[in-house]
Design an enzyme around this catalytic site. Structure first.
Site, PDB file in Angstrom:
ATOM      1  N   TYR A 101      48.255 -22.701 -11.228  1.00 34.09           N
ATOM      2  CA  TYR A 101      49.521 -23.294 -10.799  1.00 34.09           C
ATOM      3  C   TYR A 101      49.389 -24.808 -10.860  1.00 34.09           C
ATOM      4  O   TYR A 101      48.389 -25.375 -10.423  1.00 34.09           O
ATOM      5  CB  TYR A 101      49.836 -22.864  -9.361  1.00 34.09           C
ATOM      6  CG  TYR A 101      51.111 -23.456  -8.799  1.00 34.09           C
ATOM      7  CD1 TYR A 101      52.343 -23.094  -9.314  1.00 34.09           C
ATOM      8  CD2 TYR A 101      51.071 -24.369  -7.746  1.00 34.09           C
ATOM      9  CE1 TYR A 101      53.518 -23.632  -8.790  1.00 34.09           C
ATOM     10  CE2 TYR A 101      52.244 -24.897  -7.214  1.00 34.09           C
ATOM     11  CZ  TYR A 101      53.464 -24.527  -7.744  1.00 34.09           C
ATOM     12  OH  TYR A 101      54.621 -25.055  -7.220  1.00 34.09           O
ATOM     13  N   ASP A 143      43.519 -30.724 -13.271  1.00 34.83           N
ATOM     14  CA  ASP A 143      44.386 -30.734 -12.106  1.00 34.83           C
ATOM     15  C   ASP A 143      43.528 -30.528 -10.857  1.00 34.83           C
ATOM     16  O   ASP A 143      43.084 -29.427 -10.567  1.00 34.83           O
ATOM     17  CB  ASP A 143      45.444 -29.630 -12.241  1.00 34.83           C
ATOM     18  CG  ASP A 143      46.389 -29.570 -11.044  1.00 34.83           C
ATOM     19  OD1 ASP A 143      46.151 -30.290 -10.051  1.00 34.83           O
ATOM     20  OD2 ASP A 143      47.361 -28.797 -11.105  1.00 34.83           O
ATOM     21  N   LYS A 163      47.722 -33.367  -2.257  1.00 41.69           N
ATOM     22  CA  LYS A 163      47.211 -32.757  -1.040  1.00 41.69           C
ATOM     23  C   LYS A 163      46.325 -33.705  -0.218  1.00 41.69           C
ATOM     24  O   LYS A 163      46.866 -34.575   0.451  1.00 41.69           O
ATOM     25  CB  LYS A 163      46.525 -31.428  -1.379  1.00 41.69           C
ATOM     26  CG  LYS A 163      47.552 -30.474  -2.028  1.00 41.69           C
ATOM     27  CD  LYS A 163      47.185 -29.013  -2.087  1.00 41.69           C
ATOM     28  CE  LYS A 163      48.423 -28.192  -2.458  1.00 41.69           C
ATOM     29  NZ  LYS A 163      48.395 -27.510  -3.712  1.00 41.69           N
TER      30      LYS A 163
HETATM   31  C1  LIG Z   1      49.595 -27.565  -4.765  1.00 40.89           C
HETATM   32  C2  LIG Z   1      49.278 -27.747  -6.186  1.00 40.89           C
HETATM   33  C3  LIG Z   1      50.129 -28.426  -7.060  1.00 40.89           C
HETATM   34  C4  LIG Z   1      51.512 -28.875  -6.659  1.00 40.89           C
HETATM   35  O1  LIG Z   1      51.509 -29.822  -5.662  1.00 40.89           O
HETATM   36  P1  LIG Z   1      52.843 -30.036  -4.765  1.00 40.89           P
HETATM   37  O2  LIG Z   1      52.511 -31.198  -3.904  1.00 40.89           O
HETATM   38  O3  LIG Z   1      53.044 -28.752  -4.025  1.00 40.89           O
HETATM   39  O4  LIG Z   1      53.954 -30.302  -5.704  1.00 40.89           O
HETATM   40  C5  LIG Z   1      49.701 -28.660  -8.341  1.00 40.89           C
HETATM   41  N1  LIG Z   1      48.502 -28.245  -8.771  1.00 40.89           N
HETATM   42  C6  LIG Z   1      47.656 -27.575  -7.958  1.00 40.89           C
HETATM   43  C7  LIG Z   1      46.330 -27.165  -8.475  1.00 40.89           C
HETATM   44  C8  LIG Z   1      48.016 -27.288  -6.650  1.00 40.89           C
HETATM   45  O5  LIG Z   1      47.188 -26.586  -5.876  1.00 40.89           O
END
Ligand SMILES: *Cc1c(COP(=O)(O)O)cnc(C)c1O
Length: 427
Positions: A144, A239, A267
């Site tokens: 994701y 990511d 995060k």
């Molecule tokens: C949470 C997450 C996102 C998205 O971040 P948001 O602040 O919720 O938009 C993207 N990549 C990874 C790996 C994530 O865990």
């Protein structure tokens, strides 16, 4: 446990907010009960509207690695708020946080702050496309990267939880530029790249997949992708929105020694406030507006409250031995949970990297999204409900990772094992 207030709030929310929540997984749909509404939190604990206390392993889905309401973070936010919530103009705080990011991720030569992880990945992909002049992107099934159109293809947790791999509203014309491969399958990835030679702008991945539970990269997988990207002129986007400052100060890239051309953060970097960041090689980042022509902007980007929370958080993470302590707690947790499962005779695959983990309710280890069996989430749902009633707040989906914070005490962990022993037995 009484959930009267939560039930009333949920009914009210359902009238005005789609599904009663502002992010889908919060609705508890896949675990077959109604969500609890949170009133406050402190340290390792979160309290609902009925006054029930829970030991919290969600940690706002990762950011709260210091536990809730760390006094230094609270103080930083309060001080910043007293000086003005937002200016829409540059501040020194943005430079300070950017410099801290560069220190942690040496491959980030330049970085831009945004307000969410979604914005970070979306912008990094636009940048990779603009830089390479190519349209296609390659992602992995079950990873994701936020909810941007081109990324909602086989996107793990949220989407997987609802059995909708690709969202309605994403034009087929966009989705066709998104190629997907099996996580941990280098040969398949190589074949896909060969079949689309010269057309792929970037490969984006979670270096530890945390949106299908917790799946570590097999030895050689990241190295192989790095080499493939070098050979084919493809931008490698790592990511680290979840793993950054989580599995090490320098994230998964520090742990595995493989570095992306671009990196996405979120995060933890915001210490609980809305922050994301993307950065990387100078020659790519310099193509970004206003230095270059690839456009990206944000009214609240680099917001002073968010920067202050991020700076205060990273300062504490830099303290000697922080990650060793998280590792120690997490290893103790892993051992206790394994023992509880074994004692109850419940087959599980407990997978963990540092302070992120997932207990899959199946004996077979998970290396990719398809490895999670159809019945596994159903067993998890029952376990989840018992744990919640026993005062343990887990993420409400088999496909989500759990998170350890520095505020979790040995007593908290022991209490969790007791609850787990009961929940395993009741399956
Ligand atoms: C949470 C997450 C996102 C998205 O971040 P948001 O602040 O919720 O938009 C993207 N990549 C990874 C790996 C994530 O865990």
């Amino acid at each position: 446990m009484n959930h009267q207030q939560s039930a009333a709030l949920f009914a009210r929310a359902m009238q005005i907010i789609p599904g009663g929540v502002n992010s889908p997984v919060r609705a508890f749909k896949s675990v077959g009960c109604d969500p609890i509404f949170i009133a406050r939190a402190e340290g390792s604990r979160i309290y609902d509207a009925d006054g029930n206390a829970y030991i919290d392993y969600v940690g706002s889905w990762g950011p709260m690695i210091l536990g809730h309401c760390h006094p230094k973070v609270v103080e930083a936010i309060q001080q910043a708020a007293a000086s003005g919530a937002s200016f829409g103009a540059p501040t020194e705080k943005e430079i300070v946080l950017a410099e801290m990011v560069r220190e942690a991720y040496p491959n980030i030569e330049k970085v831009r702050m945004v307000s969410s992880g979604t914005e970070a990945t979306m912008s990094a992909i636009r940048l990779a496309r603009g830089y390479t002049g190519r349209d296609k992107i390659l992602k992995f099934d079950g990873c994701y990267h936020g909810h941007a159109d081109s990324l909602l293809v086989k996107a793990g947790s949220g989407a997987a939880t609802f059995g909708v791999p690709t969202s309605p509203g994403v034009p087929a014309d966009f989705a066709k530029y998104t190629l997907t491969a099996t996580y941990n399958d280098l040969a398949e990835t190589r074949a896909l790249v060969a079949a689309n030679k010269g057309e792929i702008a970037c490969i984006i991945l979670e270096a530890i997949a945390g949106n299908m539970g917790c799946v570590a990269p097999k030895p050689g997988f990241l190295e192989g992708l790095r080499q493939l990207c070098n050979e084919e002129g493809i931008v490698l986007i790592v990511d680290e929105v979840m793993t950054g400052f989580r599995v090490a100060f320098g994230g998964a890239q520090e742990r595995y020694g493989v570095r992306g051309d671009l990196v996405c953060l979120g995060k933890i970097i915001g210490g609980g406030l809305p922050v994301g960041a993307f950065g990387g090689k100078r020659e790519i980042m310099e193509r970004l507006s206003p230095e270059g022509g690839i456009y990206q902007a944000g009214t609240l980007s680099g917001n002073p409250l968010a920067m202050s929370a991020g700076i205060a958080t990273l300062k504490l993470l830099k303290e000697e031995g922080f990650y060793a302590r998280i590792e120690e707690k997490s290893a103790y947790f892993e051992k206790g949970m394994r023992q509880a499962a074994t004692a109850a005779g419940v087959p599980t695959s407990l997978q963990r990297v540092g302070g992120m983990f997932c207990t899959y309710f199946q004996a077979e280890e998970v290396f990719n999204f398809a490895d999670v069996k159809a019945e596994t989430p159903k067993i998890f749902a029952k376990f989840f409900r018992t744990m919640l009633e026993e005062g343990i707040n887990l993420a409400p989906s088999q496909y989500e990772a759990g998170f350890m914070s520095i505020a979790h005490s040995t007593a908290d962990l022991d209490q969790t094992f007791e609850a787990a022993a009961k929940a395993f037995k009741e399956l």
